[in-house]
Motif scaffolding. Structure first.
Motif, mmCIF file in Angstrom:
data_model
loop_
_atom_site.group_PDB
_atom_site.id
_atom_site.type_symbol
_atom_site.label_atom_id
_atom_site.label_comp_id
_atom_site.label_asym_id
_atom_site.label_seq_id
_atom_site.Cartn_x
_atom_site.Cartn_y
_atom_site.Cartn_z
ATOM 1 N N GLN A 158 0.819 -1.190 0.000
ATOM 2 C CA GLN A 158 0.000 0.000 0.000
ATOM 3 C C GLN A 158 0.862 1.254 0.000
ATOM 4 O OE1 GLN A 158 -2.004 0.358 3.641
ATOM 5 N NE2 GLN A 158 -2.474 2.457 3.094
ATOM 6 N N PHE A 161 2.130 1.970 -3.457
ATOM 7 C CA PHE A 161 1.137 2.657 -4.286
ATOM 8 C C PHE A 161 1.053 4.130 -3.908
ATOM 9 C CE2 PHE A 161 -0.528 -1.547 -5.199
ATOM 10 C CZ PHE A 161 -0.719 -1.411 -6.548
ATOM 11 N N LEU A 162 1.069 4.364 -2.618
ATOM 12 C CA LEU A 162 0.999 5.747 -2.151
ATOM 13 C C LEU A 162 2.116 6.559 -2.801
ATOM 14 C CD1 LEU A 162 0.827 6.720 1.622
ATOM 15 C CD2 LEU A 162 1.378 8.236 -0.220
ATOM 16 N N ALA A 209 -8.207 4.510 -8.998
ATOM 17 C CA ALA A 209 -7.867 3.280 -8.289
ATOM 18 C C ALA A 209 -8.541 2.084 -8.953
ATOM 19 C CB ALA A 209 -8.286 3.384 -6.825
ATOM 20 N N HIS A 213 -6.597 -1.041 -10.656
ATOM 21 C CA HIS A 213 -6.865 -2.414 -10.268
ATOM 22 C C HIS A 213 -7.151 -3.285 -11.489
ATOM 23 C CE1 HIS A 213 -9.365 -5.676 -8.381
ATOM 24 N NE2 HIS A 213 -8.192 -5.786 -7.803
ATOM 25 N N ARG C 38 -8.636 -5.854 -3.880
ATOM 26 C CA ARG C 38 -8.825 -4.593 -4.580
ATOM 27 C C ARG C 38 -8.549 -3.404 -3.671
ATOM 28 N NH1 ARG C 38 -14.579 -2.475 -6.299
ATOM 29 N NH2 ARG C 38 -14.764 -2.919 -4.109
ATOM 30 N N VAL C 40 -6.159 -2.887 -1.707
ATOM 31 C CA VAL C 40 -4.771 -2.470 -1.524
ATOM 32 C C VAL C 40 -4.392 -1.296 -2.445
ATOM 33 C CG1 VAL C 40 -2.367 -3.180 -1.644
ATOM 34 C CG2 VAL C 40 -4.048 -4.651 -0.565
ATOM 35 N N PRO C 41 -4.601 -1.423 -3.765
ATOM 36 C CA PRO C 41 -4.342 -0.227 -4.576
ATOM 37 C C PRO C 41 -5.243 0.941 -4.199
ATOM 38 C CG PRO C 41 -5.228 -2.018 -5.934
ATOM 39 C CD PRO C 41 -4.918 -2.589 -4.597
ATOM 40 N N LEU C 42 -6.477 0.647 -3.850
ATOM 41 C CA LEU C 42 -7.395 1.724 -3.478
ATOM 42 C C LEU C 42 -6.887 2.483 -2.259
ATOM 43 C CD1 LEU C 42 -10.066 3.185 -3.874
ATOM 44 C CD2 LEU C 42 -11.143 1.501 -2.408
ATOM 45 N N MET C 43 -6.442 1.719 -1.245
ATOM 46 C CA MET C 43 -5.926 2.363 -0.045
ATOM 47 C C MET C 43 -4.672 3.162 -0.350
ATOM 48 S SD MET C 43 -6.546 -0.927 2.323
ATOM 49 C CE MET C 43 -5.244 -0.655 3.495
ATOM 50 N N GLY C 44 -3.819 2.597 -1.189
ATOM 51 C CA GLY C 44 -2.595 3.304 -1.546
ATOM 52 C C GLY C 44 -2.898 4.621 -2.237
ATOM 53 N N VAL C 45 -3.788 4.564 -3.210
ATOM 54 C CA VAL C 45 -4.095 5.770 -3.972
ATOM 55 C C VAL C 45 -4.847 6.779 -3.110
ATOM 56 C CG1 VAL C 45 -5.149 6.641 -6.071
ATOM 57 C CG2 VAL C 45 -4.073 4.427 -6.082
ATOM 58 N N LEU C 46 -5.709 6.286 -2.228
ATOM 59 C CA LEU C 46 -6.393 7.216 -1.325
ATOM 60 C C LEU C 46 -5.407 7.840 -0.335
ATOM 61 C CD1 LEU C 46 -9.846 5.621 -0.508
ATOM 62 C CD2 LEU C 46 -9.328 7.563 -1.953
ATOM 63 N N GLY C 47 -4.376 7.091 0.016
ATOM 64 C CA GLY C 47 -3.317 7.679 0.842
ATOM 65 C C GLY C 47 -2.670 8.846 0.115
ATOM 66 N N LEU C 74 -12.627 10.795 7.633
ATOM 67 C CA LEU C 74 -13.140 10.671 6.257
ATOM 68 C C LEU C 74 -12.854 9.274 5.715
ATOM 69 C CD1 LEU C 74 -14.304 11.975 3.682
ATOM 70 C CD2 LEU C 74 -11.976 12.567 3.060
ATOM 71 N N LEU C 78 -15.288 6.130 4.561
ATOM 72 C CA LEU C 78 -15.258 5.578 3.206
ATOM 73 C C LEU C 78 -14.801 4.128 3.157
ATOM 74 C CD1 LEU C 78 -13.668 8.573 1.282
ATOM 75 C CD2 LEU C 78 -16.028 7.809 1.152
ATOM 76 N N LEU C 79 -13.840 3.772 4.009
ATOM 77 C CA LEU C 79 -13.186 2.461 3.875
ATOM 78 C C LEU C 79 -13.444 1.524 5.042
ATOM 79 C CD1 LEU C 79 -9.625 3.652 2.782
ATOM 80 C CD2 LEU C 79 -11.284 2.536 1.320
ATOM 81 N N LEU C 86 -4.786 1.868 8.406
ATOM 82 C CA LEU C 86 -3.587 1.557 7.617
ATOM 83 C C LEU C 86 -3.240 2.706 6.686
ATOM 84 C CD1 LEU C 86 -3.911 -2.173 6.557
ATOM 85 C CD2 LEU C 86 -2.455 -1.159 8.291
ATOM 86 N N THR C 87 -4.266 3.290 6.059
ATOM 87 C CA THR C 87 -4.006 4.348 5.092
ATOM 88 C C THR C 87 -3.418 5.577 5.777
ATOM 89 O OG1 THR C 87 -5.878 3.525 3.834
ATOM 90 C CG2 THR C 87 -5.054 5.679 3.240
ATOM 91 N N LEU C 209 -20.571 3.721 -3.118
ATOM 92 C CA LEU C 209 -19.298 3.668 -2.403
ATOM 93 C C LEU C 209 -19.534 3.611 -0.899
ATOM 94 C CD1 LEU C 209 -16.991 6.224 -4.241
ATOM 95 C CD2 LEU C 209 -17.240 3.781 -4.600
#
Lengths: 269, 259, 352
Positions: A158, A161-162, A209, A213, C38, C40-47, C74, C78-79, C86-87, C209
């Motif tokens: 993660q 990606f960040l 995202a 994916h 799914r 994991v990339p979502l959390m990364g990008v939201l970070g 927030l 959302l998550l 984690l994020t 969402l």
């Protein structure tokens, strides 16, 4: 608060430094992470009135920065940018701890000023060490090292990606704020405006995202990021860790500065 | 070589919100063909492409890749066979360096590291981007990003290449280079694009989508001569087939493969 | 309000490191087990989004200052709390490393204050309670604003407690609390307002969402988690502070424990002994001199100077001299290294 553009610029600089190739860059990132953590903990372990005994510790960030080709000006500027909070709190010490410890000439020095100075020195040392670590290792490698030291894989993936999308999203946010600034006539944006701007940015991010994916699935992603790089924890790394950590321990238990101070006092009439 | 074949049999797709993106689409693409999928915005091009490697599942109908229908069981095999290059390379390049990214697919396929690196090198050399291997993706130019994105797919040794808008966002020279590269591939190629001149130059065959249906499927030159069809589907003739604004002469292109 | 290394003692920093690391390990397992990959990339990008969003400031009405999004609440909305924790933690790691925001030792504190408290206290105990199962727009806003204020107040209080417990700063607890809490009240209200607006925005644009959230953020697993955290904090904090109090130098004591009692005398013969001897030999005269001036100083100020203070003074004065010399030496080493690196850069790699 620095502008978004300058922050983005700063990020790119850090990344650029990390891509150089020097003795320090070639070390296994795990070794650098371990030594830096040891450094921070040992610096923090001194009591609140320690100032002088902390000085010799500066040798660690300085030596690494020089060997790694990190410009001193860059380091100084970024440490200075990060320091205010610690200093702000530190500046309260002189008001609460007013016991005079000694006189410097005719100037009374209180315990509060000493502990304030200690906070400033600690801040410079710890922030400097952290910056040097990233600038000479690179964020992905630091992540890999933390993973190697037991950080959960999901978390490491993660963070990767960040880091990757940091650049994309900071650019995106910079474009949005520029567009906002151009139409807001120089006034600070109101919370409602910022909220809808952030909401849009959030939705765009979410869609991105989802596309990422898909792109990963299209390349047979099954929930695990394989890292290609294989570092070796060889003799050089062992020497690096043992060398620095023992130096820190010596500096922790033997006040080198006192030794030096008395030496100087002896030499001078 | 029958695994180079892609076939959609009466595929329909309805999104969860009820909007219908594909209606009864049947297309068959055979070995070595280069087929364009064109249509107005919202005609269903991207949705169609996402069916080809199972990113989306058909609401009804069947997708066949090679001799197998696409099911959960064959999904991995299909994704290995069909390489998908997405429109925005920033979404496709997510690893710290170019080489990491190109090796991502082969490592996921379970190849040993040495083989994965060997394949990645071959793929990067194929697109002329080996010298970029240690760069982080955000430092690449638009053309470089596109080529690296193609390499990330080539490294998985697919038989079929699917590309969404391969030339969008490129400067004229980078666009030409990319077209030359694509025309050299021996793979079965399926391209979705608004760049009709590229379609005319690269693809013998064109499928026109209109509101989720196949409006036409045939030789590119015939389709681009059908003014009524083009107007109905919110398309137009490629510039190369329109009169020159200066001298009024229509320049006729050679058949595909103008590299 | 990032906590800073410079204000932390190893015991407090270490305790919260342990707590936060345990939290990350727990949440990482939870995310891996419960949710599709799914996220994991979502959390990364939201970070990355959170990182970028924190750079956009908004004015806080009536104060003339500006604030930015904290984001813990927030993301929890959302998550869900685990992924949100984690994020936020990953954003803080990046900030600590890239911008030296806070620092490495303080990372544990910051993850706890800005990640754990909003995601595992403010979100389930305030937001969920007020919002209920199917909140209308007004209820959603009220829940978000109250939860944001509570989360930020807790976070600010965390900073106070950690700072005071570390004892590096001399700020008394009450003064610090009176300084931090009101400042963060204003920020919390505006942050809550912005968060509520974003949630409403997302709710309108893509309701699926928010509905996709697992509704199982219920009481039972959460209570277990809270208890586990408390236990971890109590154990590590207790052990570390016992180490620290048993002996004025906790670290030394713990090293002695780890290495075993027999290992300690050994260095006495080596560097240890040589250094100690050197120190003794050269320190006699100056020490005496300093002690004298120390007495003078304490008489002059009318303080009751104890032995403790004398020695402190002795080390202070020789410290100023020695510290400066050491700093100069450190830079000198730097210059020497630079010169060597330059000399060596012509012919291949140099060795340390």
């Amino acid at each position: 608060m620095a502008s978004i553009d300058s922050i983005a610029e700063n990020l790119r600089h850090l990344d650029e430094f990390a891509r150089a190739d020097t003795v320090v860059h070639r070390l296994d990132p795990r070794a650098k992470v371990v030594v830096t953590l040891a450094f921070v903990v040992i610096v923090a372990s001194f009591d609140r009135y320690t100032v002088a005994a902390l000085m010799p510790f500066a040798v660690f960030p300085i030596a690494l920065a020089v060997l790694g080709g990190l410009p001193a000006g860059y380091l100084a500027k970024n440490v200075a940018l990060a320091i205010p909070f610690a200093l702000l709190i530190g500046l309260f010490n002189p008001f609460f701890d007013r016991e005079v410890v000694f006189h410097l000439g005719s100037l009374p020095v209180t315990a509060g000023w000493i502990s304030c100075a200690s906070i400033a020195v600690r801040a410079v040392l710890t922030l400097g060490a952290a910056l040097v670590l990233v600038a000479l290792t690179g964020f992905p490698a630091v992540c890999a090292a933390l993973e190697g030291l037991g950080m959960p894989r999901v978390f490491a993936a993660q963070m990767q990606f960040l880091h990757r999308y940091l650049f994309v999203l900071v650019d995106d946010a910079a474009r949005s704020t520029r567009a906002l600034a151009l139409r807001s006539g120089g006034n600070a944006p109101r919370p409602t405006t910022v909220a809808s701007l952030l909401g849009l940015l959030l939705l765009r991010t979410w869609q991105r995202a989802e596309r990422i994916h898909l792109a990963m699935l299209a390349r047979a992603y099954q929930g695990e990021l394989h890292s290609r790089e294989t570092w070796r924890f060889a003799a050089a790394e062992v020497a690096f860790v043992i060398g620095w950590v023992s130096l820190f321990c010596i500096l922790r238990y033997y006040d080198l500065t006192r030794l030096l101070g008395t030496l100087v006092a002896r030499v001078l009439p | 070589m029958s695994h180079h074949l892609v076939e959609l049999r009466s595929v329909s797709h309805v999104y969860p919100d009820g909007s219908v993106a594909l209606r009864d689409v049947s297309i068959r693409v055979t070995h070595g063909e280069c087929v364009a999928i064109i249509g107005a915005n919202g005609a269903g091009k991207s949705t169609l492409l996402l069916h080809l490697n199972g990113c989306l599942a058909a609401s009804s109908g069947e997708v066949r890749v090679g001799d197998f229908p696409l099911t959960r069981k064959t999904l991995t095999q299909v994704r290995r066979t069909v390489g998908m290059v997405f429109q925005n390379p920033d979404d496709q390049l997510f690893m710290p360096t170019v080489l990491d990214d190109v090796a991502f697919g082969p490592l996921n396929l379970g190849l040993p590291q040495a083989d994965a690196e060997q394949r990645s090198r071959a793929a990067l050399e194929r697109v002329g981007a080996w010298h970029l291997r240690d760069k982080p993706p955000y430092l690449l130019s638009g053309g470089e990003k596109k080529r690296v994105a193609i390499a990330t797919v080539l490294s998985m040794a697919p038989d079929i290449l699917v590309m969404d808008e391969p030339t969008s966002g490129l400067d004229p020279v980078a666009r030409r280079q990319l077209m030359a590269l694509v025309s050299e591939f021996q793979h079965t190629r399926i391209l979705a694009s608004h760049d009709l001149d590229m379609v005319l130059a690269l693809c013998e065959r064109t499928v026109v989508l209109h509101e989720g249906r196949v409006a036409a499927d045939g030789a590119s030159r015939d389709i681009f001569r059908d003014d009524a069809l083009l107007a109905r589907c919110r398309l137009e003739k490629p510039l190369a087939m329109q009169g020159c604004p200066v001298c009024g002469v229509v320049r006729l292109l050679p058949r595909s493969g103008a590299a | 309000m990032h906590m800073a290394d410079a204000l932390l003692s190893p015991a407090v920093g270490g305790t919260l490191w342990a707590v936060s690391a345990a939290g990350i390990a727990y949440c990482a397992r939870k995310v891996r087990d419960d949710l599709d990959e799914r996220k994991v990339p979502l959390m990364g990008v939201l970070g990355a989004f959170l990182f970028a969003a924190q750079m956009i400031n908004f004015s806080i009405p009536g104060t003339g200052s500006s604030g930015h999004l904290g984001g813990g609440l927030l993301l929890a909305i959302l998550l869900g709390p685990h992924a949100a924790f984690l994020t936020v933690a990953s954003v803080l790691v990046v900030q600590a490393l890239f911008f030296a925001d806070g620092g490495l030792l303080a990372l544990g504190c910051n993850i706890f204050n800005l990640g754990f408290l909003p995601a595992f206290v403010a979100y389930p105990l305030v937001y969920r309670r007020i919002a209920g199962a199917r909140p209308g727009p007004l209820r959603l806003s009220v829940a978000t604003i109250v939860a944001a204020v509570v989360g930020l107040q807790l976070g600010a209080f965390g900073v106070v407690v950690e700072t005071v417990a570390s004892g590096i700063s001399s700020l008394p607890f009450s003064t610090f609390v009176l300084f931090m809490q009101p400042v963060h009240l204003a920020i919390g209200i505006v942050e809550g307002f912005v968060t509520a607006a974003i949630v409403a925005f997302v709710h309108r644009a893509r309701p699926e969402l928010l509905d996709a959230l697992p509704a199982s953020a219920g009481a039972r697993p959460l209570r277990a988690l809270l208890l586990a955290f408390l236990a971890a904090a109590a154990v590590t904090g207790g052990v570390l502070s016992w180490f620290a109090s048993k002996n004025p130098d906790g670290l030394e004591w713990s090293i002695a424990r780890v290495t075993g009692a027999d290992a300690l005398p050994a260095p006495e013969q080596g560097v240890h002994a040589a250094l100690a001897a050197l120190q003794e030999r050269i320190a006699v005269l100056p020490d005496y001199a300093f002690r004298k001036s120390a007495e003078a100083a304490s008489i002059a100020t009318g303080d009751e100077a104890g032995d403790d203070q004398e020695s402190r003074l002795g080390s202070s004065v020789s410290g100023i001299v020695g510290g400066s010399v050491a700093l100069v030496l450190a830079f000198l080493i730097g210059f020497l290294l630079k010169w060597r690196v330059r000399a060596a850069s012509g012919g291949g790699g140099s060795r340390r």
